[in-house]
Write a protein that holds these residues in place. Structure first.
Motif, PDB file in Angstrom:
ATOM      1  N   LEU A 133      48.228  34.584 -68.226  1.00  0.00           N
ATOM      2  CA  LEU A 133      48.857  33.219 -68.870  1.00  0.00           C
ATOM      3  C   LEU A 133      47.887  32.689 -69.676  1.00  0.00           C
ATOM      4  N   ASP A 134      46.762  33.051 -69.755  1.00  0.00           N
ATOM      5  CA  ASP A 134      45.408  32.616 -70.590  1.00  0.00           C
ATOM      6  C   ASP A 134      45.038  31.333 -70.099  1.00  0.00           C
ATOM      7  N   LEU A 135      44.884  31.106 -68.903  1.00  0.00           N
ATOM      8  CA  LEU A 135      44.541  29.930 -68.262  1.00  0.00           C
ATOM      9  C   LEU A 135      42.912  29.922 -68.307  1.00  0.00           C
ATOM     10  N   TYR A 136      42.480  29.395 -69.668  1.00  0.00           N
ATOM     11  CA  TYR A 136      41.305  29.460 -69.924  1.00  0.00           C
ATOM     12  C   TYR A 136      40.044  28.532 -69.415  1.00  0.00           C
ATOM     13  N   ALA A 137      40.540  27.385 -68.765  1.00  0.00           N
ATOM     14  CA  ALA A 137      39.865  26.577 -68.340  1.00  0.00           C
ATOM     15  C   ALA A 137      39.878  26.547 -66.780  1.00  0.00           C
ATOM     16  N   ASN A 138      38.510  26.977 -66.213  1.00  0.00           N
ATOM     17  CA  ASN A 138      38.467  26.690 -64.721  1.00  0.00           C
ATOM     18  C   ASN A 138      37.694  25.506 -64.260  1.00  0.00           C
ATOM     19  N   ILE A 139      38.396  24.443 -63.877  1.00  0.00           N
ATOM     20  CA  ILE A 139      37.862  23.145 -63.835  1.00  0.00           C
ATOM     21  C   ILE A 139      37.413  22.970 -62.186  1.00  0.00           C
ATOM     22  N   ARG A 140      36.118  22.776 -62.014  1.00  0.00           N
ATOM     23  CA  ARG A 140      35.893  22.727 -60.544  1.00  0.00           C
ATOM     24  C   ARG A 140      34.813  21.527 -60.343  1.00  0.00           C
ATOM     25  N   ILE A 149      41.313  23.696 -60.347  1.00  0.00           N
ATOM     26  CA  ILE A 149      42.519  23.995 -61.045  1.00  0.00           C
ATOM     27  C   ILE A 149      42.305  24.945 -62.248  1.00  0.00           C
ATOM     28  N   ASN A 150      42.980  26.011 -62.838  1.00  0.00           N
ATOM     29  CA  ASN A 150      42.959  26.838 -63.947  1.00  0.00           C
ATOM     30  C   ASN A 150      44.061  26.346 -64.722  1.00  0.00           C
ATOM     31  N   SER A 151      43.725  26.283 -65.688  1.00  0.00           N
ATOM     32  CA  SER A 151      44.778  25.567 -66.878  1.00  0.00           C
ATOM     33  C   SER A 151      44.382  26.188 -68.240  1.00  0.00           C
ATOM     34  N   ASN A 152      45.869  25.986 -69.178  1.00  0.00           N
ATOM     35  CA  ASN A 152      45.522  26.189 -70.390  1.00  0.00           C
ATOM     36  C   ASN A 152      46.180  24.759 -71.135  1.00  0.00           C
ATOM     37  N   ASP A 153      46.638  24.562 -72.004  1.00  0.00           N
ATOM     38  CA  ASP A 153      47.402  23.386 -72.718  1.00  0.00           C
ATOM     39  C   ASP A 153      48.516  23.214 -72.312  1.00  0.00           C
ATOM     40  N   HIS A 154      49.437  24.019 -71.540  1.00  0.00           N
ATOM     41  CA  HIS A 154      50.551  23.953 -71.175  1.00  0.00           C
ATOM     42  C   HIS A 154      50.841  24.231 -69.623  1.00  0.00           C
ATOM     43  N   GLU A 198      34.303  28.506 -68.503  1.00  0.00           N
ATOM     44  CA  GLU A 198      35.363  29.494 -69.555  1.00  0.00           C
ATOM     45  C   GLU A 198      35.886  30.519 -68.554  1.00  0.00           C
ATOM     46  N   ASN A 199      37.009  30.749 -68.679  1.00  0.00           N
ATOM     47  CA  ASN A 199      37.638  31.447 -67.723  1.00  0.00           C
ATOM     48  C   ASN A 199      38.187  32.843 -68.189  1.00  0.00           C
ATOM     49  N   THR A 200      38.029  33.097 -69.466  1.00  0.00           N
ATOM     50  CA  THR A 200      38.437  34.454 -70.039  1.00  0.00           C
ATOM     51  C   THR A 200      37.557  35.522 -70.574  1.00  0.00           C
ATOM     52  N   GLU A 201      36.368  35.043 -70.697  1.00  0.00           N
ATOM     53  CA  GLU A 201      35.453  35.851 -71.279  1.00  0.00           C
ATOM     54  C   GLU A 201      34.096  36.353 -70.530  1.00  0.00           C
ATOM     55  N   GLY A 202      33.034  36.118 -71.412  1.00  0.00           N
ATOM     56  CA  GLY A 202      31.652  36.134 -70.484  1.00  0.00           C
ATOM     57  C   GLY A 202      31.419  37.606 -70.098  1.00  0.00           C
ATOM     58  N   PHE A 203      30.825  37.512 -68.681  1.00  0.00           N
ATOM     59  CA  PHE A 203      30.250  38.975 -68.385  1.00  0.00           C
ATOM     60  C   PHE A 203      31.173  39.268 -67.233  1.00  0.00           C
ATOM     61  N   TYR A 204      32.463  39.046 -67.086  1.00  0.00           N
ATOM     62  CA  TYR A 204      33.482  39.443 -66.088  1.00  0.00           C
ATOM     63  C   TYR A 204      34.091  40.658 -66.718  1.00  0.00           C
ATOM     64  N   ALA A 205      33.855  41.768 -66.233  1.00  0.00           N
ATOM     65  CA  ALA A 205      34.147  42.975 -66.946  1.00  0.00           C
ATOM     66  C   ALA A 205      35.792  42.979 -66.862  1.00  0.00           C
ATOM     67  N   ASP A 206      36.418  42.239 -65.644  1.00  0.00           N
ATOM     68  CA  ASP A 206      37.717  42.630 -65.408  1.00  0.00           C
ATOM     69  C   ASP A 206      38.679  41.975 -66.490  1.00  0.00           C
ATOM     70  N   ARG A 207      38.262  40.827 -66.994  1.00  0.00           N
ATOM     71  CA  ARG A 207      38.987  40.231 -67.899  1.00  0.00           C
ATOM     72  C   ARG A 207      38.529  39.944 -69.318  1.00  0.00           C
ATOM     73  N   ASN A 208      37.471  40.429 -69.907  1.00  0.00           N
ATOM     74  CA  ASN A 208      36.852  40.272 -70.829  1.00  0.00           C
ATOM     75  C   ASN A 208      37.193  41.264 -72.215  1.00  0.00           C
ATOM     76  N   MET A 209      38.280  42.269 -71.954  1.00  0.00           N
ATOM     77  CA  MET A 209      38.837  43.036 -72.661  1.00  0.00           C
ATOM     78  C   MET A 209      40.289  42.987 -72.719  1.00  0.00           C
ATOM     79  N   TYR A 210      40.744  43.038 -74.196  1.00  0.00           N
ATOM     80  CA  TYR A 210      42.166  43.181 -74.541  1.00  0.00           C
ATOM     81  C   TYR A 210      42.709  44.280 -73.535  1.00  0.00           C
TER      82      TYR A 210
END
Length: 359
Positions: free
Chosen positions: A98-105, A262-267, A127-139
């Motif tokens: 669901l592309d929840l790109y923002a993890n706000i803590r 919370i984890n969120s996108n724009d919607h 930032e919740n979708t990229e970086g060095f987390y191998a389980d979520r940074n590839m298409y």
């Protein structure tokens, strides 16, 4: 009047107990403020495996797309059957699908709660979708490769798009707070990857001239948080650094068990406590629901802003106020040195909500 449709994913371990507590106190507050919430129970974790052979069934994901937001209880993915262990855990899968790109803590000291630092009131934008987390940074596929028995390679992914949107989210929040943003990176060593993160955040900062900006290397930032957490307001950083710093900040402010997010996108937005499922105390009715309750407060605030509904904001305020009053009155769960059960604590908050006066 809008009927807010909120998903409820109870999860594993203490999840059903703390999620139930959160829902109950919000039902009390919503009755008082006149907010109409339809709580939709959906399978996740062991319940999903039992009924759908999937810890995150498709029916759950598809239903969530048509909600206003949802509450996610903790999962115990480490204990799932082998065929499910290699999948993304339910939390990671929802963030990715669901592309929840923002993890706000947030990390905030609370009345009646002992903390390592004297005072803190900060919020980390991870930032919740990229970086060095191998389980979520590839298409497609996974960002780790074992070349030989003794050699493993891992990837980190940084894109302008992802950095820009988390930076904008952080700066918009800073405009509502103390107008200060701290960028955390490691650009002195990871010059291209976190160097891009720093560069793009600095570019976004130019669009918010009222906000004061500084930046720190991740190792220095950890030390500064321990020494002077009260000096920080909004922190923005990449995925792994944000995960580490937010756990540190939560513990410094009192306990990771109190930490919301919370984890969120724009919607869409997902309320999720920062702690795990604590399977060793599952079913004992002693888990601390504070993180889950405050995560749901964050969800109410997020919904209030997007739907321009002050009643949602007031609903969250009543719950937060009732929770803090309970702490001040000495009502605490076992992990905080008290003797209240999970349900006792929720009942205490509900009683204080019922006695409170609306603004």
């Amino acid at each position: 009047m809008t009927i807010y449709r909120l998903g409820v994913l109870a999860g594993d371990g203490i999840g059903p107990e703390i999620v139930r507590a959160a829902v109950e106190v919000f039902k009390t507050a919503a009755r008082k403020t006149g907010v109409d919430i339809d709580w939709v129970n959906l399978p996740m974790g062991w319940e999903g495996i039992k009924h759908h052979n999937d810890p995150l069934p498709e029916i759950t994901t598809e239903t969530l797309k048509n909600t206003h937001g949802w509450i996610l209880g903790p999962h115990d993915s480490a204990a799932y059957p082998p065929e499910h262990k290699n999948k993304l855990n339910p939390s990671g899968a929802l963030r990715r699908k669901l592309d929840l790109y923002a993890n706000i803590r947030p990390a905030k000291t609370m009345p009646g709660i002992k903390s390592v630092v004297e005072e803190a009131d900060l919020v980390i934008y991870r930032e919740n979708t990229e970086g060095f987390y191998a389980d979520r940074n590839m298409y497609n596929g996974h960002g780790e490769w074992q070349i030989t028995e003794d050699v493993v390679l891992t990837s980190g992914v940084f894109t302008r798009k992802a950095v820009e949107r988390i930076a904008h989210a952080a700066f918009k929040m800073a405009m509502q707070r103390s107008k200060k943003v701290t960028i955390v990176h490691k650009a002195n060593v990871l010059r291209l990857s976190t160097g891009l993160f720093l560069k793009v955040c600095r570019e976004v900062a130019e669009q918010y001239p009222e906000v004061t900006v500084d930046d720190y290397h991740i190792d220095a930032m950890a030390a500064h948080l321990v020494r002077r957490a009260k000096d920080f307001d909004v922190i923005v950083t990449e995925n792994m650094y944000g995960d580490i710093l937010s756990d540190l900040a939560g513990e410094l402010a009192g306990s990771l068990g109190l930490a919301p997010s919370i984890n969120s996108n724009d919607h869409l937005a997902m309320a999720q406590a920062a702690h795990g499922s604590a399977p060793d105390i599952a079913g004992l009715n002693i888990g601390n629901p504070t993180g889950m309750i405050l995560s749901t407060v964050m969800l109410m605030d997020w919904l209030a802003e997007r739907h321009n509904d002050p009643k949602l904001k007031e609903t969250g305020r009543l719950v937060e106020q009732g929770l803090y009053q309970s702490f001040e009155d000495g009502v605490k769960t076992k992990d905080l040195g008290g003797n209240a059960s999970t349900s006792d604590f929720a009942e205490a908050i509900s009683e204080r909500i019922s006695q409170s006066v609306l603004r």
